[in-house]
Design a protein around this motif. Structure first.
Motif, short mmCIF file in Angstrom:
data_model
loop_
_atom_site.label_atom_id
_atom_site.label_comp_id
_atom_site.label_asym_id
_atom_site.label_seq_id
_atom_site.Cartn_x
_atom_site.Cartn_y
_atom_site.Cartn_z
N ASN A 81 41.87 24.46 3.18
CA ASN A 81 42.58 25.05 4.32
C ASN A 81 41.63 25.18 5.49
OD1 ASN A 81 44.96 25.55 2.82
ND2 ASN A 81 44.03 27.40 1.96
N LEU A 82 42.17 25.03 6.68
CA LEU A 82 41.42 25.27 7.90
C LEU A 82 41.90 26.60 8.45
CD1 LEU A 82 39.38 24.15 9.92
CD2 LEU A 82 41.27 23.12 11.15
N VAL A 101 44.20 39.23 15.88
CA VAL A 101 44.22 40.35 14.95
C VAL A 101 42.99 40.30 14.05
CG1 VAL A 101 45.50 41.42 13.06
CG2 VAL A 101 46.73 40.44 14.99
N ARG A 102 42.56 39.12 13.69
CA ARG A 102 41.41 38.96 12.82
C ARG A 102 40.25 38.39 13.63
NH1 ARG A 102 42.24 36.33 7.50
NH2 ARG A 102 40.43 37.59 7.12
N LYS A 143 34.15 32.34 11.66
CA LYS A 143 34.41 31.64 10.41
C LYS A 143 35.07 30.28 10.65
CE LYS A 143 34.63 35.70 7.50
NZ LYS A 143 35.45 36.53 6.61
N ILE A 144 35.85 30.19 11.71
CA ILE A 144 36.50 28.92 12.02
C ILE A 144 35.45 27.84 12.28
CG2 ILE A 144 37.84 27.69 13.80
CD1 ILE A 144 39.59 30.17 14.00
N LEU A 145 34.42 28.17 13.04
CA LEU A 145 33.37 27.19 13.33
C LEU A 145 32.70 26.69 12.06
CD1 LEU A 145 31.73 28.87 16.45
CD2 LEU A 145 33.18 26.85 16.42
N THR A 146 32.41 27.62 11.16
CA THR A 146 31.77 27.24 9.91
C THR A 146 32.70 26.36 9.08
OG1 THR A 146 30.52 29.29 9.93
CG2 THR A 146 30.65 28.14 7.83
N GLY A 174 27.91 33.17 12.95
CA GLY A 174 27.75 33.79 11.64
C GLY A 174 26.87 35.02 11.72
N ARG A 175 25.78 34.91 12.48
CA ARG A 175 24.87 36.04 12.66
C ARG A 175 25.54 37.16 13.46
NH1 ARG A 175 19.52 35.36 10.78
NH2 ARG A 175 19.53 33.33 9.75
#
Length: 178
Positions: free
Chosen positions: A11-12, A18-19, A25-28, A69-70
């Motif tokens: 899944n992408l 809201v989140r 996380k999308i980039l990762t 991420g950081r």
């Protein structure tokens, strides 16, 4: 398609206001699924398919994945119960010092802290760290300036550090206004 290709994810993630943590996380996830996304976009004859063949663009994606991420980690560490302004101030101050440290290491050609970027550059035959070093340093500088503008250093917080452990401080070290 991802399942058929044996991809790590099937899944992408979709960004939602809201989140807010989903942004990083999308980039990762895009970085992890870049081959599958490239195949899908190519099949759909989408103009963005070419971006996934561009090593410069993918290296920027990897770098931003590492940075976000950081930032996500910092954001999570500042939330929750029993967090004082002293704790949060120390987290932010620590992150700013890490930015300076990362800039210095980057100038020396050391990027181990940026794991996705490091892995990508090891595999790439078209691009090296020298090709993007100035761009990455500029980005880290701008991030530092933006953090300093948005969250200036607060010397006032240090005088409240006694809150963390009041038994380790002398009465003479605490001002009259506390």
């Amino acid at each position: 398609m991802c399942d058929e290709m044996g991809a790590q994810f099937v899944n992408l993630l979709y960004h939602s206001d809201v989140r807010w943590l989903s942004r990083g996380k999308i980039l990762t996830r895009v970085m992890s699924l870049r081959l599958e996304i490239h195949i899908f976009l190519t099949a759909k004859k989408h103009s963005l398919a070419d971006k996934f063949n561009d090593d410069l663009w993918v290296s920027k994606l990897a770098f931003l994945s590492d940075i976000f991420g950081r930032l996500n980690k910092l954001n999570i560490e500042m939330q929750g119960q029993n967090r004082t302004m002293v704790d949060i101030g120390e987290k932010i101050s620590s992150f700013k010092k890490k930015l300076a440290f990362w800039r210095e290491k980057l100038s020396q050609g050391k990027i181990a802290t940026f794991t996705l970027l490091s892995e990508f550059l090891e595999d790439s035959t078209k691009i090296t760290l020298d090709d993007i070093k100035l761009l990455l340093q500029e980005y880290l500088n701008k991030l530092q300036l933006e953090l300093d503008r948005y969250i200036p250093e607060n010397a006032e917080l240090s005088k409240y550090s006694w809150v963390r452990n009041p038994f380790e401080i002398s009465v003479h070290q605490v001002g009259e206004d506390i």
